[in-house]
Design a protein around this motif. Sequence first.
Motif, PDB file in Angstrom:
ATOM      1  N   SER A 123      -1.613   1.436 -15.967  1.00 23.51           N
ATOM      2  CA  SER A 123      -2.303   1.085 -14.730  1.00 23.51           C
ATOM      3  C   SER A 123      -3.329  -0.014 -14.973  1.00 23.51           C
ATOM      4  CB  SER A 123      -2.951   2.321 -14.102  1.00 23.51           C
ATOM      5  OG  SER A 123      -3.878   2.897 -14.967  1.00 23.51           O
ATOM      6  N   ILE A 124      -3.650  -0.718 -13.948  1.00 23.33           N
ATOM      7  CA  ILE A 124      -4.575  -1.846 -13.874  1.00 23.33           C
ATOM      8  C   ILE A 124      -3.987  -3.086 -14.548  1.00 23.33           C
ATOM      9  CG2 ILE A 124      -6.897  -2.736 -14.334  1.00 23.33           C
ATOM     10  CD1 ILE A 124      -7.800   0.233 -14.330  1.00 23.33           C
ATOM     11  N   VAL A 125      -3.680  -3.020 -15.845  1.00 24.94           N
ATOM     12  CA  VAL A 125      -3.148  -4.174 -16.570  1.00 24.94           C
ATOM     13  C   VAL A 125      -1.777  -4.569 -16.023  1.00 24.94           C
ATOM     14  CG1 VAL A 125      -2.362  -4.984 -18.838  1.00 24.94           C
ATOM     15  CG2 VAL A 125      -4.504  -3.701 -18.642  1.00 24.94           C
ATOM     16  N   VAL A 126      -0.931  -3.596 -15.758  1.00 23.11           N
ATOM     17  CA  VAL A 126       0.326  -3.809 -15.039  1.00 23.11           C
ATOM     18  C   VAL A 126       0.015  -3.310 -13.628  1.00 23.11           C
ATOM     19  CG1 VAL A 126       2.768  -3.220 -14.882  1.00 23.11           C
ATOM     20  CG2 VAL A 126       1.706  -3.521 -17.133  1.00 23.11           C
ATOM     21  N   PRO A 127      -0.367  -4.228 -12.735  1.00 19.07           N
ATOM     22  CA  PRO A 127      -1.086  -3.886 -11.506  1.00 19.07           C
ATOM     23  C   PRO A 127      -0.264  -3.233 -10.387  1.00 19.07           C
ATOM     24  CG  PRO A 127      -0.654  -6.218 -11.547  1.00 19.07           C
ATOM     25  CD  PRO A 127      -0.161  -5.669 -12.861  1.00 19.07           C
ATOM     26  N   CYS A 128       0.150  -2.013 -10.613  1.00 17.12           N
ATOM     27  CA  CYS A 128       0.886  -1.275  -9.583  1.00 17.12           C
ATOM     28  C   CYS A 128      -0.002  -0.994  -8.364  1.00 17.12           C
ATOM     29  CB  CYS A 128       1.480   0.006 -10.153  1.00 17.12           C
ATOM     30  SG  CYS A 128       0.316   1.070 -10.996  1.00 17.12           S
ATOM     31  N   HIS A 129      -1.326  -1.088  -8.537  1.00 13.83           N
ATOM     32  CA  HIS A 129      -2.231  -0.879  -7.398  1.00 13.83           C
ATOM     33  C   HIS A 129      -2.105  -1.999  -6.360  1.00 13.83           C
ATOM     34  CE1 HIS A 129      -4.583  -3.419 -10.183  1.00 13.83           C
ATOM     35  NE2 HIS A 129      -5.178  -3.879  -9.103  1.00 13.83           N
ATOM     36  N   ARG A 130      -1.478  -3.104  -6.719  1.00 17.96           N
ATOM     37  CA  ARG A 130      -1.318  -4.224  -5.790  1.00 17.96           C
ATOM     38  C   ARG A 130      -0.095  -4.070  -4.886  1.00 17.96           C
ATOM     39  NH1 ARG A 130      -2.554  -8.699 -10.409  1.00 17.96           N
ATOM     40  NH2 ARG A 130      -4.749  -8.135 -10.707  1.00 17.96           N
ATOM     41  N   VAL A 131       0.621  -2.960  -5.012  1.00 17.11           N
ATOM     42  CA  VAL A 131       1.800  -2.732  -4.181  1.00 17.11           C
ATOM     43  C   VAL A 131       1.426  -1.761  -3.065  1.00 17.11           C
ATOM     44  CG1 VAL A 131       4.201  -1.990  -4.121  1.00 17.11           C
ATOM     45  CG2 VAL A 131       3.308  -3.135  -6.162  1.00 17.11           C
ATOM     46  N   ILE A 132       1.710  -2.186  -1.834  1.00 16.62           N
ATOM     47  CA  ILE A 132       1.347  -1.398  -0.650  1.00 16.62           C
ATOM     48  C   ILE A 132       2.577  -1.211   0.238  1.00 16.62           C
ATOM     49  CG2 ILE A 132      -1.062  -2.180  -0.726  1.00 16.62           C
ATOM     50  CD1 ILE A 132      -0.359  -4.171   1.520  1.00 16.62           C
ATOM     51  N   GLY A 133       2.438  -0.377   1.224  1.00 18.45           N
ATOM     52  CA  GLY A 133       3.527  -0.154   2.169  1.00 18.45           C
ATOM     53  C   GLY A 133       3.802  -1.390   3.007  1.00 18.45           C
ATOM     54  N   LYS A 134       4.984  -1.472   3.555  1.00 20.77           N
ATOM     55  CA  LYS A 134       5.394  -2.623   4.372  1.00 20.77           C
ATOM     56  C   LYS A 134       4.445  -2.850   5.541  1.00 20.77           C
ATOM     57  CE  LYS A 134       9.774  -4.532   5.938  1.00 20.77           C
ATOM     58  NZ  LYS A 134      11.183  -4.227   6.149  1.00 20.77           N
ATOM     59  N   SER A 135       3.887  -1.753   6.068  1.00 17.47           N
ATOM     60  CA  SER A 135       2.969  -1.843   7.211  1.00 17.47           C
ATOM     61  C   SER A 135       1.560  -2.277   6.797  1.00 17.47           C
ATOM     62  CB  SER A 135       2.878  -0.479   7.888  1.00 17.47           C
ATOM     63  OG  SER A 135       2.236   0.448   7.018  1.00 17.47           O
ATOM     64  N   GLY A 136       1.339  -2.410   5.476  1.00 17.06           N
ATOM     65  CA  GLY A 136       0.014  -2.754   4.978  1.00 17.06           C
ATOM     66  C   GLY A 136      -0.803  -1.544   4.585  1.00 17.06           C
ATOM     67  N   LYS A 137      -0.231  -0.358   4.768  1.00 18.11           N
ATOM     68  CA  LYS A 137      -0.935   0.880   4.443  1.00 18.11           C
ATOM     69  C   LYS A 137      -0.940   1.113   2.930  1.00 18.11           C
ATOM     70  CE  LYS A 137      -1.052   5.735   5.728  1.00 18.11           C
ATOM     71  NZ  LYS A 137      -0.434   6.802   6.494  1.00 18.11           N
ATOM     72  N   LEU A 138      -2.076   1.614   2.434  1.00 16.02           N
ATOM     73  CA  LEU A 138      -2.173   1.953   1.013  1.00 16.02           C
ATOM     74  C   LEU A 138      -1.483   3.286   0.790  1.00 16.02           C
ATOM     75  CD1 LEU A 138      -5.886   1.073   0.175  1.00 16.02           C
ATOM     76  CD2 LEU A 138      -3.882  -0.399   0.166  1.00 16.02           C
ATOM     77  N   ILE A 139      -0.372   3.248   0.101  1.00 11.57           N
ATOM     78  CA  ILE A 139       0.359   4.483  -0.176  1.00 11.57           C
ATOM     79  C   ILE A 139       0.657   4.564  -1.664  1.00 11.57           C
ATOM     80  CG2 ILE A 139       1.387   4.777   2.108  1.00 11.57           C
ATOM     81  CD1 ILE A 139       3.900   3.422   1.065  1.00 11.57           C
ATOM     82  N   GLY A 140       0.624   5.773  -2.166  1.00 13.75           N
ATOM     83  CA  GLY A 140       1.039   6.039  -3.529  1.00 13.75           C
ATOM     84  C   GLY A 140       0.272   5.305  -4.602  1.00 13.75           C
ATOM     85  N   TYR A 141      -0.420   6.046  -5.423  1.00 18.66           N
ATOM     86  CA  TYR A 141      -1.038   5.518  -6.634  1.00 18.66           C
ATOM     87  C   TYR A 141      -1.348   6.715  -7.519  1.00 18.66           C
ATOM     88  CZ  TYR A 141      -4.051   2.812  -9.739  1.00 18.66           C
ATOM     89  OH  TYR A 141      -4.604   2.204 -10.831  1.00 18.66           O
ATOM     90  N   ALA A 142      -0.835   6.690  -8.736  1.00 17.17           N
ATOM     91  CA  ALA A 142      -1.007   7.835  -9.639  1.00 17.17           C
ATOM     92  C   ALA A 142      -2.476   8.129  -9.926  1.00 17.17           C
ATOM     93  CB  ALA A 142      -0.248   7.597 -10.953  1.00 17.17           C
TER      94      ALA A 142
END
Length: 161
Positions: A123-142
């Motif tokens: 996490s962070i270094v491989v920035p999976c936090h930058r991926v969001i739902g198509k609608s722009g909603k923040l979904i899913g983050y370990a």
Amino acid sequence: MKSRYTVMPSPLGTVTIQANDQGLLGIWFETCTTKPDSLGDRDDQFPVLSLTRTQLDEYFSGLRNEFNLPLAATGTEFQTQVWHALTTIPYGETWSYQDLANAIGNPKAVRAVGLANGKNPISIVVPCHRVIGKSGKLIGYAGGVERKQRLLALEQGTPLK
């Protein structure tokens, strides 16, 4: 290959970092469910771990927007393809899962991309936090959606407290 780990405080809670001689294996917040049971030996002086701590501190302080670390996470060929694509998302930007599927040349693999994104161990270094739902909603983050929101805010210029 022998793995080593260290633990560091961060503005978002305790972070565990794992590496081996090839590079960084994982970064997890304390609430992450993907952290392996066995991390190897604790070694706060191991070079890759020290470098990672330094770069994470700089990132959390708003002084770093790109990481320069050797990565050695293991996964399926598809997962590693997705994880590599994650590293191309520019600092301060977000992509949808569809954007990520398009980036790997497999636009119909949105669900599989989401699953691979969720298994990203760095996490962070491989920035999976930058991926969001198509609608722009923040979904899913370990690490938890609240942390995801704070990481994205940091990348927009809001300091972490």
